[in-house]
Structures are given as C-alpha cells and as structure tokens.
Motif scaffolding. Structure first.
Motif, short mmCIF file in Angstrom:
data_model
loop_
_atom_site.label_atom_id
_atom_site.label_comp_id
_atom_site.label_asym_id
_atom_site.label_seq_id
_atom_site.Cartn_x
_atom_site.Cartn_y
_atom_site.Cartn_z
N SER A 327 39.92 35.22 43.42
CA SER A 327 40.41 35.82 44.46
C SER A 327 39.39 36.02 45.58
CB SER A 327 40.52 37.55 43.97
OG SER A 327 41.60 37.56 43.46
N ASN A 328 37.97 35.78 45.01
CA ASN A 328 36.67 35.74 46.25
C ASN A 328 36.74 34.36 46.69
OD1 ASN A 328 35.40 38.45 45.71
ND2 ASN A 328 35.87 37.85 43.65
N LEU A 329 37.31 33.22 46.15
CA LEU A 329 37.25 31.78 46.29
C LEU A 329 38.34 31.66 47.63
CD1 LEU A 329 36.55 30.04 43.13
CD2 LEU A 329 34.89 30.44 44.86
N THR A 369 34.68 38.42 50.87
CA THR A 369 35.75 37.55 51.47
C THR A 369 37.16 37.79 50.17
OG1 THR A 369 34.93 35.96 49.93
CG2 THR A 369 34.29 35.83 52.21
N GLY A 370 36.68 38.85 49.43
CA GLY A 370 37.76 38.99 48.24
C GLY A 370 38.94 39.41 48.74
N GLY A 389 26.03 41.83 55.43
CA GLY A 389 26.13 40.46 55.22
C GLY A 389 26.70 40.10 53.90
N PHE A 390 27.10 38.51 53.61
CA PHE A 390 27.48 38.36 52.40
C PHE A 390 26.64 38.61 51.23
CE2 PHE A 390 28.35 34.76 49.33
CZ PHE A 390 29.58 35.21 48.95
N LEU A 394 27.10 41.05 48.13
CA LEU A 394 27.12 40.22 46.83
C LEU A 394 26.20 40.98 45.83
CD1 LEU A 394 28.56 37.90 45.19
CD2 LEU A 394 26.51 36.42 45.90
N LYS A 395 25.07 41.45 46.20
CA LYS A 395 24.10 42.07 45.48
C LYS A 395 24.73 43.49 44.69
CE LYS A 395 19.89 40.66 47.80
NZ LYS A 395 18.66 41.06 48.67
N VAL A 396 25.66 44.19 45.57
CA VAL A 396 26.17 45.18 44.64
C VAL A 396 27.43 44.69 43.98
CG1 VAL A 396 27.53 47.24 45.33
CG2 VAL A 396 25.21 46.70 46.65
#
Length: 416
Positions: A327-329, A369-370, A389-390, A394-396
């Motif tokens: 789903s994130n791709l 982006t998910g 930012g992306f 993503l870190k979270v």
C-alpha cells in the motif's frame, strides 16, 4: 500481446506513481484520469470494460459524496473547531493530556465520519488549537495522521477502502465486530503507545490553559445531530447488510439542507468547499485496476492467494503483511482494488480477507504515500505553514505501523 501487456502495466505504474508524487503539483485525479484515457486511446482497453469499471464504483462514490457533505457542513459551522477548543480547555495546561484528547477525538471522527474527515477537517482544527494552547503542533498532527488509519476498521464506514476491498458488499455488522473489534483495539492502543513514546520530548512541559471557545451556533448543533443520526443510520443499514453508499449520500444531503435552512445560508457555498476531484480519482483508479485484470496479472495474484489459503493462518499473516507494505508503494486505494478483484476470483477463507483489510487500512501508517487520507493530511498541514517530509514521517511510521500491524493481525488470527 506481450507488447500490449507491457504497455498496460507501464501506463498503470506511471499513472499510480504520478497520483502519489503529484508532478507539477497537479491534483491526483488528473493523473488517474490521464492514465485511464491513455489506455483507451491506445486501444489497450475496450470502452465497455472501462465504463463497467467506473460503474462498479457507484456505491463508493455515493459514500464519499455523503461523507464530504457531512464533513464540509461540520467545518463550515465550526463544529470541529469547537471540539478542538474543548479539548484544549480540558487539557488543563498538559500537552500529554491534550495529545490524548486529540487522539480520542480522532478515534471518534474516524470511526463515524471516515479517515478522510480526520485528515481534511479535524487536522486544521487541531493545528489551530495547538497554536491557541502554545503547544508543539507536530505530536498532535501526527496523532491525526496515524489514528486516521489505525481506527479505520472499527466500523465498515470508517474508511472508503473498506467498501473497495469488499466490492461495496460489506459483511453484516455483527460479523464485522466479531472480526475487527479486538484487532481495532489492538491497533489503536499500540499506535497510541508508540507515538506517545516517540514524541515524549515534544510533549514535555506545559501549555496554555485558557483558550477562547466560540459557542456552537444553531447550525453547528444541527450538524452534530446530523452526524450522530447518520452514524446510527449507517450502523442500522450495515446490520441489515444493505449497501452503504446511497444511505450515506441521502443523509449528507438531508443534513446539509437542514443546516443551511437553520443557518439561512446557501448550499452552493458549501459545495464549493468540497474536494470533488476525489470522485474522478477513484473512478480512474477503478479503470486502471480493471486494465490490470484484463492482462491476467490479478488472476495470478488470485491464484497465489488460492494456493496459500490451504493454510489460512499462514496465508492471512502473509497476505496482510504484504498488502500493508504494498500500500505504501502504490497507495492503498489501488492496492485495495487489486486485492478486492483477486479476492473475488480466489474466494479465500474469511480470515484471509479480514487480514487483507487490516493490511490495506493500517499499512499506510508507514509513509506519507500510503493512503489518500495521509496525502490529504499532508496538504492540510502545508496550508497551515507546517510540513513533514518523507523521512520524518517514515521515522515514526517504521516503528508504529509494523508493531500495530503485528498486534492487529495477531488479534484477528487468535480469534480464528
């Protein structure tokens, strides 16, 4: 034949990537519709098949129309601003308590109005409340983003992707609760604990206690009544195994007209504030997925699900995890459409289908982006002068999503 298949895959991949990346900052709908149009103009997809794909999304369109009307009328009448200000007042100067109240408000909003409402309507209100309280807005904004996905399978109405995965035919409400009540609690609780721990430094200290709260207007009260009545209506029709789209649209129209009559305003102003582009976006994605199905790729996915379903427990864990990351791709809406078509062909056990729904709903908490809701959330905070930012997201998400996914899938598998 091979060349046509490759061209179809290429167009679908390019269109999906453009929906996520938004080149030139053009709306997502433009890229989805452009991809569908390219398939037709190049003769890669017959027109009747495209029209049939668009028609299959009717229940989803009606559901979205009703929810967007409810959300916009609530926003216009200040209902969400009032709720956010109330949360600040009850926080009593504690950022941790404010964070918790925002999270709970997000659960309620997502559950009864869908995750898109949390992203689009609640997020700006929470940002305004954070400014009034002189609190760091980022933990509160992350709470809006993550709960929009973590709570999106509490009810069938909590996420349009639920309608997509089940092809508009939702399981009866009793069956839904039996499958998803415990996994929802697990996902919501784990997401809260992880986010609370990750943002502990930003939540330290105190915030302002006194915040000005404008009293609710008669229109705001009517909007609240309309939202509650809609939630009760949808629970009833879901229990009766009736498609949700038309009742939602009717409830949205009735509530809008009633509120406008009370507030003595015109519905035209409300209609102008709605992001109607989401409808052609969804329609375009339906066409793209239908094109993939015509190439046989979804049939291969269905065959893989069918074979794996010999061991339902292993299949559900694998399918839910793969779809969560996929789903994130490609964004969870087209991912859910692919999964829905594959499920219709494979007819796997209910445990596998439920795991796929958990994956498509919860997986988008990994990245910005998910899901459509997360993209809308990002747009909302950018309008307020914030940005995430992306890599910051993503870190979270890289910690919160996998832990919540394991908890939710584990809970569903434990139920059998």
């Amino acid at each position: 034949m091979i060349a046509a298949t490759g061209a179809t895959w290429g167009i679908c991949a390019a269109a999906t990537a453009a929906v996520i990346a938004r080149p030139f900052r053009w709306p997502e709908a433009i890229w989805a519709v452009a991809g569908a149009a390219a398939l037709l103009m190049l003769g890669l997809m017959p027109l009747p098949a495209a029209l049939g794909a668009v028609a299959r999304g009717l229940d989803v369109y009606l559901f979205l129309i009703g929810m967007m009307l409810l959300s916009e009328v609530a926003r216009a009448e200040g209902l969400f601003d009032w709720v956010a200000a109330t949360a600040v007042i009850h926080a009593g100067g504690s950022p941790v308590r404010l964070f918790t109240l925002v999270y709970v408000t997000g659960i309620v909003t997502t559950t009864f109005l869908s995750n898109d409402a949390t992203a689009v309507v609640l997020t700006p209100a929470v940002y305004a409340a954070a400014n009034k309280a002189k609190a760091d807005p980022l933990p509160l904004l992350f709470a809006c983003a993550l709960i929009a996905n973590a709570a999106s399978f509490v009810l069938p109405i909590s996420n349009p992707a639920n309608l997509v995965l089940y092809g508009g035919r939702m399981p009866p409400l009793g069956q839904w609760f039996a499958s998803f009540a415990l996994p929802s609690v697990a996902a919501i609780a784990v997401t809260f604990l992880v986010l609370r721990w990750l943002e502990r430094e930003r939540l330290a200290g105190n915030c302002t206690r006194a915040v000005e709260r404008t009293p609710l207007t008669a229109g705001g009260k009517a909007a609240f009544v309309g939202i509650v009545a809609t939630a009760m209506l949808l629970l009833a029709v879901s229990a009766l195994d009736i498609e949700l789209g038309l009742p939602t649209a009717i409830a949205g129209v009735v509530t809008t007209l009633a509120v406008c009559a009370i507030a003595r305003s015109t519905p035209l102003a409300l209609l102008g504030g709605i992001s109607w582009s989401v409808l052609p976006l969804v329609a375009g994605l339906f066409v793209l997925v239908e094109a993939l199905d015509l190439t046989g790729v979804i049939g291969r996915v269905a065959q893989a699900i069918r074979v794996a379903s010999a061991d339902p427990v292993q299949a559900s864990a694998t399918a839910g995890t793969v779809l969560a990351f996929a789903s994130n791709l490609m964004n969870n809406l087209p991912a859910g459409l692919v999964a829905s078509t594959a499920v219709a062909q494979a007819q796997p056990p209910r445990l596998v289908v439920d795991a796929l729904l958990i994956g498509v709903d919860l997986g988008p908490n990994l990245s910005i982006t998910g899901s459509l809701a997360t993209i809308l959330w990002l747009q909302a905070i950018r309008r307020e002068g914030e940005d995430v930012g992306f890599w910051r997201f993503l870190k979270v998400g890289a910690i919160a999503m996998p832990l919540a996914l394991v908890a939710a899938l584990g809970a569903r598998i434990a139920l059998g």
